[in-house]
Design an enzyme around this catalytic site. Structure first.
Site, short mmCIF file in Angstrom:
data_model
loop_
_atom_site.label_atom_id
_atom_site.label_comp_id
_atom_site.label_asym_id
_atom_site.label_seq_id
_atom_site.Cartn_x
_atom_site.Cartn_y
_atom_site.Cartn_z
N HIS A 11 -3.36 10.51 -5.41
CA HIS A 11 -3.78 11.88 -5.10
C HIS A 11 -2.55 12.75 -5.26
O HIS A 11 -1.56 12.59 -4.54
CB HIS A 11 -4.33 11.98 -3.68
CG HIS A 11 -4.70 13.40 -3.32
ND1 HIS A 11 -5.59 14.16 -4.06
CD2 HIS A 11 -4.29 14.21 -2.31
CE1 HIS A 11 -5.72 15.35 -3.52
NE2 HIS A 11 -4.93 15.40 -2.46
N ASP A 13 -0.93 16.15 -5.01
CA ASP A 13 -0.74 17.54 -4.57
C ASP A 13 0.42 18.12 -5.37
O ASP A 13 1.55 17.60 -5.30
CB ASP A 13 -0.42 17.60 -3.08
CG ASP A 13 -1.57 17.09 -2.22
OD1 ASP A 13 -2.66 17.68 -2.31
OD2 ASP A 13 -1.37 16.12 -1.48
N ASP A 123 -10.29 15.91 -1.59
CA ASP A 123 -9.56 16.47 -0.46
C ASP A 123 -9.89 17.94 -0.19
O ASP A 123 -9.17 18.59 0.57
CB ASP A 123 -8.06 16.33 -0.68
CG ASP A 123 -7.28 16.22 0.62
OD1 ASP A 123 -7.89 15.91 1.66
OD2 ASP A 123 -6.06 16.45 0.59
N HIS A 334 -6.58 23.13 -3.08
CA HIS A 334 -7.03 23.19 -1.69
C HIS A 334 -5.90 23.54 -0.73
O HIS A 334 -6.11 24.35 0.19
CB HIS A 334 -7.71 21.88 -1.29
CG HIS A 334 -6.89 20.66 -1.55
ND1 HIS A 334 -6.69 20.14 -2.80
CD2 HIS A 334 -6.21 19.84 -0.71
CE1 HIS A 334 -5.93 19.07 -2.72
NE2 HIS A 334 -5.62 18.86 -1.46
#
Length: 860
Positions: A11, A13, A123, A334
């Site tokens: 994941h 970010d 997420d 997000h």
């Protein structure tokens, strides 16, 4: 035997408590390791690169020489990419942004050799009820989600999810998150002890013997030894069969079982098992407003203008627009748009949005100048071009800034008839700051800078008309303004009585006392969550009015109110019940003479910390539900969530508070009474538990920490990192803009037309002949009045742009309400055909559009 589908992934970010520079540097080494491992061991893979193609873009910035290696592995299906460009938020990001995110993700995926046909949303802080709509429009029939689901909504972790218009996708939940199987032991004996607890939790809500095992975490490298370890376990036990898999393979296996799935309709905002961080809707509201402004300006002003100019012969800068959208999407991830970042990151998020808006405004200025340059004047004076993006003719008011040395001026149309206008603000202007040629002058040239509101009649559909500024001439109408105490037009009346505002709907006789009351309370939360102090002390604007000034002008009535509200400076002062500071607030209330809404502008000098400022709008309607807008639709919500009665007993991760997201609109009404609030970038509202008939619009909230532990509404660990974020206190001047619309007859056609008129204003441009930049004449000639196309129906305008491929134009509208609408076909030169959001043929011919449905046309 249960089949366990190993999903190896990371994941990624791009930014959070670290910057995009940090993550891009890490990405270089992460990708180098991944490519090498996959090339060395052909049995490894597939590896999922977080469902977003921006990771590839970032990687090539630091390792362009690795493109061929990467593309080979993608084409082999060993690295899975897309379908998104970035992992966007779905609650505060607009529908066009979500559409373009998938459109660019799809284009990137196809260029790289293929993308994962699964709507992977690992997420996002809650799930929009319209996610199935977006996915199906792009030919995707499966989704994988995490946050927002619980068994109180739908009892199984596999279900069929329906959007407002009935679009369906098969959905799988990662009930314990995308990192539930991270850092697995590579020793089979140790893994045999570790895995059963994980798999039992994964199977708790599953309907079949197929389980997902996501092996990865935030910025985590490939755990390349795990597949071989699981192969060993396959020979040592019979309870589970481990497979190197993908989401696509999982859904195929799920379908093969023939197991009927439960059906869910609606959004997923439950924080039972995972936090959805409802406070992000109002965190860093300055960033939310800037994002909304950029989205709206590009999709509903700039792109339609460029589309029109393109048909008139001017170039269409498609790559420049795509760059603006890509920059915006990097700020819409997000964490990024949520504002739940370190201050340094929030500054970078805001800077990208500012860059995009700056580029968009320069494109607008240059294109309006080129348009004006091709129009031959039929009257004396400077040309004023007024552009209407909406695909129907309308009468409207346009805000315009004029610079003139003359004490008088007149604005006339092509026939020489004077147009009415109203002076909003005037100030002296040093023109050397405006005109490049004057910058080196030894003398100062002073002009009047006049901000005016201009009345324009019969403005062409998706087109423009030319007016003329004649300086030194009388206005041609009575420009005088009168002092007033009451704002009133044919629909509404607003009066200030004993310091309280009362709004009356003259159509129905309904009165709404106490509207627009300012209420400031404490905020003991962080960037993720609003949290009330254990004993809050709320301060209101009651009795704090220091000034009032009412004016009736040619086009609207205006009432300016000022307050000085004594208030606690920070959390400590609020706890001590000490008013040691003040909120200085100015509210400008504008009632147009020709529209059924009250326009509200608020300016606050924020010197306080640890607080939340709301404006309360009592509606006086007692019912259990209300409505707010969502991407391409409308959603019905409970005023007070039923889960509030049992969340603490069930140890939920955070309170299911009555704090809700909106795109721009919330309304509470019945058949005869109600109010609607339409906002410009405000994304959060609340229906307070002790005031169930009141809409409380959050103007902003001020907090000083990225994450804090043990909040009243979010017990336990801190979310994110416990870092100070003083910028999130939002010190200084803050502005908000919204409108209040009484609903005399509910959601009828005239109400929805008024909503669209307010949130999609026309725009104007004065052709002074001055410019910061010079361009050569293009040699084209344009009419003084022009309409590109018309599409006059009940659908709301979404965008008009050049198609992603080819020279056709893409026109899109959507049904904003709850009832089907007749759309008809646009009237335009060239053939029209219906397409999906992905701009592929749809074959749809029905002219009746169901609620919550977008309609897109390609016009050749």
């Amino acid at each position: 035997m249960k089949i366990v589908h190993l999903i190896q992934h990371t994941h990624w970010d791009r930014e959070w408590y670290f910057t995009e520079n940090d993550s891009r540097t890490l990405l270089y080494y992460f990708m180098q390791d991944l490519l090498t491992r996959l090339e060395q061991d052909s049995a490894l893979g597939p590896f999922m690169l977080d469902g977003q193609t921006v990771v590839l873009e970032d990687y090539l910035q630091v390792a362009p020489e690795q493109r061929e290696r990467l593309q080979t592995l993608i084409r082999q299906g060993r690295i899975l990419i897309g379908p998104w460009y970035t992992q966007t938020d779905f609650m505060v990001v607009g529908a066009e942004s979500i559409t373009r995110n998938l459109l660019l993700g799809k284009a990137d995926g196809e260029a790289w050799g293929g993308y994962m046909p699964v709507g992977y949303v690992p997420d996002s802080f809650g799930q929009s009820a319209q996610l199935p709509l977006f996915l199906r429009e792009f030919g995707i029939d499966c989704a994988v989600i995490w946050r927002g689901w619980c068994e109180h909504d739908v009892p199984a972790s596999e279900f069929t999810w329906c959007a407002q218009n009935g679009s369906r996708v098969t959905t799988a939940v990662l009930p314990w998150g995308y990192g539930c199987a991270k850092w697995l032991p590579v020793d089979a004996a140790q893994a045999a002890q570790h895995l059963p607890a994980i798999l039992e939790k994964q199977a708790r809500f599953s309907l079949t013997g197929n389980l997902l095992l996501p092996n990865g975490n935030d910025q985590s490298p490939c755990e390349y030894a795990v597949p071989a370890m699981l192969d060993t376990l396959n020979h040592r036990q019979q309870a589970y069969r481990f497979e190197r898999s993908s989401f696509t393979a999982f859904f195929s296996a799920l379908q093969a079982t023939g197991c009927p799935l439960p059906v869910w309709r609606g959004e997923l905002l439950s924080p039972k098992y995972m936090r959805v961080h409802r406070g992000i809707y109002s965190t860093r509201m300055d960033i939310k407003q800037l994002n909304a402004r950029l989205e709206q300006f590009v999709s509903q002003t700039l792109e339609p203008l460029l589309a029109m100019n393109g048909r008139l012969g001017l170039p269409y800068p498609q790559q420049a627009l795509e760059n603006i959208w890509r920059g915006a999407m990097k700020s819409q991830a997000h964490d990024s748009i949520g504002g739940c970042n370190a201050d340094r990151v929030n500054r970078m998020v805001k800077a990208r949005l500012c860059d995009g808006l700056e580029s968009a405004q320069q494109l607008f200025e240059l294109n309006m100048a080129m348009l004006a340059g091709g129009i031959t004047a039929c009257r004396e004076g400077k040309k004023i071009i007024v552009f209407n993006a909406l695909p129907y003719e309308r009468d409207t008011h346009v805000r315009l800034t004029l610079y003139t040395p003359q004490p008088d001026f007149c604005i006339v149309d092509e026939a020489g008839v004077a147009c009415r206008w109203q002076l909003l603000h005037e100030a002296p202007q040093d023109m050397s700051l405006i005109v490049q040629e004057l910058a080196n002058s030894t003398t100062t040239t002073w002009y009047r800078k006049c901000d005016i509101l201009l009345e324009v009649k019969a403005l062409p559909a998706c087109g423009y008309q030319t007016l003329f500024l004649q300086e030194g001439e009388a206005a041609g109408f009575d420009t005088a303004s009168d002092a007033i105490d009451v704002l009133e037009n044919r629909w509404l009346r607003l009066a200030l009585i004993h310091g309280q505002l009362t709004l009356e709907d003259k159509r129905s006789g309904q009165r709404y006392p106490g509207v627009l009351r300012l209420v400031d309370g404490g905020d003991a939360g962080d960037n993720y969550n609003y949290s009330p102090p254990p004993e809050d002390w709320k301060i209101s604007s009651d009795g704090c009015l220091t000034g009032r000034h009412g004016v009736r002008g040619p086009l609207n009535d205006t009432l300016t109110l000022t307050w000085r509200i004594p208030a606690p400076r920070d959390a400590a002062a609020r706890e001590a019940r000490q008013c040691n500071a003040a909120l200085e607030v100015t509210m400008i209330l504008i009632l147009p003479h020709d529209q059924p809404w009250l326009d509200v502008e608020i300016e606050v000098n924020n010197t306080l910390r640890d607080h939340r400022l709301q404006v309360e709008i009592p509606v006086g309607v007692s019912q259990a539900f209300h409505f707010a807008d969502q991407p391409f639709g409308l959603i019905e919500r409970e005023n007070q969530p039923a889960a509030l009665r049992h969340w603490q007993a069930e140890n939920w991760t955070e309170a299911p508070a009555s704090l809700w997201p909106m795109q721009s609109l919330v309304m509470l009404h019945n058949e005869t009474r109600g109010l609607c609030v339409v906002t410009e970038g405000l994304r959060e509202y609340e229906i307070p538990a002790h005031q169930p008939e009141t809409l409380a619009i959050t103007l902003f909230r001020s907090v000083g920490w990225l994450g804090k532990p043990d909040l009243l509404w979010r017990p336990g660990r801190a979310s994110g990192m416990a870092l100070p974020t003083p910028d999130s206190q939002l010190p200084g001047l803050y502005r908000a803009h919204f409108a209040v619309l009484p609903m005399a007859q509910g959601q009828n056609a005239s109400f929805w037309r008024a909503v669209e008129q307010w949130r999609t204003p026309a725009c104007g441009y004065l052709d002074t002949g001055w410019s910061r930049f010079r361009t050569n004449p293009h040699g084209l000639h344009f009419p003084a009045r022009y309409s590109l196309l018309s599409w006059d129906c009940g659908l709301h305008f979404s965008t008009l742009k050049k198609a992603q491929h080819g020279n056709a134009l893409l026109l899109r509208g959507w049904n904003p309400g709850l009832t089907p609408l007749h759309c008809g076909q646009p009237v335009a030169e060239g053939s029209c055909r219906r397409v999906t959001l992905a701009e592929t043929p749809t074959g749809e011919t029905d002219e009746v559009v169901t609620a919550g449905t977008p309609v897109s046309w390609l016009i050749d």
